[in-house]
Design an enzyme around this catalytic site. Structure first.
Site, PDB file in Angstrom:
ATOM      1  N   PRO A 110       0.824  -1.217   0.000  1.00 20.40           N
ATOM      2  CA  PRO A 110       0.000   0.000   0.000  1.00 20.40           C
ATOM      3  C   PRO A 110       0.852   1.259   0.000  1.00 20.40           C
ATOM      4  O   PRO A 110       1.826   1.370   0.744  1.00 20.40           O
ATOM      5  CB  PRO A 110      -0.813  -0.135   1.290  1.00 20.40           C
ATOM      6  N   CYS A 111       0.453   2.213  -0.859  1.00 20.75           N
ATOM      7  CA  CYS A 111       1.279   3.403  -1.056  1.00 20.75           C
ATOM      8  C   CYS A 111       0.849   4.580  -0.191  1.00 20.75           C
ATOM      9  O   CYS A 111       1.524   5.606  -0.178  1.00 20.75           O
ATOM     10  CB  CYS A 111       1.234   3.830  -2.524  1.00 20.75           C
ATOM     11  N   GLN A 112      -0.257   4.467   0.533  1.00 17.28           N
ATOM     12  CA  GLN A 112      -0.786   5.626   1.248  1.00 17.28           C
ATOM     13  C   GLN A 112       0.213   6.302   2.184  1.00 17.28           C
ATOM     14  O   GLN A 112       0.216   7.533   2.283  1.00 17.28           O
ATOM     15  CB  GLN A 112      -2.044   5.239   2.040  1.00 17.28           C
TER      16      GLN A 112
END
Length: 379
Positions: A110-112
Site C-alpha cells: 500500500p502506497c498511502q
C-alpha cells in the site's frame, strides 16, 4: 483540501540503478516461463497485466476478501488467498510455485504512507510502511529468481526502500528502478509510479513504455464512447458504469464548471467557504472537470468525489463512473469487478480501482522479465 497527486514529469522517466549486478547471475531453471505470486494483489491489476504478457500467475494474496471475485474472475487459473502478508511464511509461499519453476514474487505494498496527499505527515507513524519490510522478509526466505514492486515516486529516498534495495543486493540480485509515466504505457492518465525490478538470472531492466515520445492517449479516446448516465445512476447493462450522486449544491457547481477550468469560474455564492479566504485560493484542482483532449489526472481512491480533485466528467454533470475510472487505469472495458447480478459497491470498488497497478504497466514489466529469462536461457 486535496489536490492532484501527480503531474507528468517534464523530463521523462527518471532511472536509477540502485545496486549493481550483485554476486553474479545464476543459471536459469529449465524452460522459458515464469510463475508468479502477487502479494497485495488487490483486484488483480498487476496480475492481469503479467498474465497478458505470458507470465503464469499462480496465486494472489491480499488481506481484503472483497478482492476475491475480481481477482479470480479475471486472472484465470490463479488462486486468491485471503491472508495478512505479515503472517505468510516462506515455506507457505514456496509451496505455491510449481516445482522447478522460474519464480517471480511481485509485491506492491500500500502506497498511502508515502502519497503526496500526506505531505507533512510522518509515514513512520503508519504501520503500512512496514509492509515493504515484510515483503523483503519473504524475498529473503524464498529467494525467487525475479522480484518486482511499484509504489508512489515519493518512496524514493525513504529508509524503508533503501533497506529493501540493500537486502536485494546482498542476495545477489541485479536491481533497476525507474519513475515511470503511465502515459508512456498507453494510459490516458498523468500517473507516475516508482517501479523496481530485480533479477538473479541477468540484468534487470524496468521497461520503457511503447507510447514514449508519442502524443498521450486522451480522456476522449479512453472513455468517450461510453453511454451517458446521470449522477447517482448506473447503466442498465453495466452496473460498474455507475457514478456517485450529487447534492443540489454540488450539481449547481458541476453545471457551472468548465472542462479544464476551476471553481474560479463559478458565481461567488457557489464557492466553498474556504475558497473565499486568501488561504484557500491555491487549491484549484478540486471541484473541477477534466478535459476531453488531455490525459486525466491521477486516478486516486477519491475519484468519485467531486471535491477531491479534477474528477468531474468533461461533459456530463457528474463525477467519473467506476467503469470510466477503471478504463483510465488501464483495465479492459469488460473487466469483471462484481458478479453480474450485483450492484457495484461504490466506496469499496472505488478504493480498489484507485489503488490498483495499471494492467498495461504490469504487462510491460512481465515482458521485460520474460526477455531477461529468454536471454539467460539462450546465452
Amino acid at each position: 483540501m486535496i489536490a492532484d497527486e501527480a503531474q507528468m514529469h517534464p523530463e521523462g522517466p527518471q532511472r536509477s540503478s540502485l545496486s549493481g549486478a550483485g554476486a553474479g547471475a545464476q543459471a536459469a531453471p529449465k524452460g522459458r516461463s515464469i510463475s508468479a505470486v502477487d502479494m497485495f494483489c488487490g483486484v488483480g491489476g498487476l496480475s492481469y497485466g503479467l498474465a497478458s504478457a505470458g507470465v503464469d500467475v499462480v496465486a494472489g494474496i491480499d488481506i481484503d476478501g472483497s478482492c476475491r471475485f475480481p481477482f479470480e474472475a479475471n486472472v484465470h487459473g490463479a488462486r486468491f488467498i485471503e491472508q495478512d502478508v505479515c503472517k505468510v511464511t516462506g515455506d507457505e509461499l514456496s509451496s505455491l510455485w510449481p516445482k522447478g519453476a522460474t519464480r517471480l514474487l511481485a509485491g506492491c505494498a500500500p502506497c498511502q504512507p508515502f502519497s503526496s496527499y500526506r505531505k507533512g505527515v510522518d509515514p513512520s507513524n503508519d504501520h503500512r510502511w512496514e509492509l515493504l519490510h515484510e515483503f523483503g522478509r519473504l524475498v529473503e526466505e524464498t529467494r525467487p529468481e525475479f522480484v518486482t514492486t511499484e509504489n508512489v515516486p515519493r518512496i524514493e529516498g525513504k529508509v524503508v526502500l533503501g533497506d529493501f534495495v540493500t537486502m536485494l543486493g546482498g542476495l545477489g540480485y541485479s536491481v533497476d528502478s525507474c519513475v515511470c509515466r503511465c502515459t508512456d504505457f498507453g494510459l490516458a492518465q498523468n500517473r507516475r509510479r516508482f517501479v523496481l525490478v530485480a533479477s538473479r538470472l541477468g540484468d534487470a531492466r524496468v521497461p520503457k513504455g511503447g507510447w514514449s515520445g508519442n502524443p498521450p492517449k486522451t480522456v476522449r479516446q479512453a472513455i468517450g464512447s461510453l453511454p451517458p448516465i446521470e449522477a447517482g445512476g448506473a447503466h442498465e447493462s453495466d452496473p460498474v458504469h455507475r457514478s456517485r450522486g450529487l447534492s443540489e449544491l454540488n450539481h449547481k457547481r458541476m453545471a457551472a464548471s468548465e472542462p479544464g477550468g476551476t471553481w474560479h469560474d463559478w458565481p461567488v455564492d457557489l464557492r466553498v467557504p474556504c475558497h473565499r479566504r486568501a488561504s484557500g485560493t491555491a487549491f484549484k484542482n478540486v471541484y473541477a472537470r477534466m478535459q476531453w483532449d488531455e490525459p486525466s489526472p491521477t486516478i486516486t481512491t477519491y475519484f468519485h468525489n467531486f471535491g477531491a480533485g479534477r474528477f468531474g466528467h468533461p461533459e456530463q454533470h457528474r463525477t467519473l463512473s467506476l467503469r470510466e475510472a477503471a478504463i483510465l487505469q488501464g483495465f479492459p472495458d469488460d473487466y469483471r469487478f462484481t458478479p453480474d447480478e450485483e450492484t457495484a459497491p461504490l466506496a469499496t470498488l472505488g478504493r480498489h480501482i484507485g489503488n490498483a497497478v495499471p494492467p498495461p504497466l504490469g504487462e510491460a514489466i512481465g515482458r521485460s522479465l520474460l526477455d531477461t529469462l529468454a536471454g539467460t536461457v539462450t546465452s
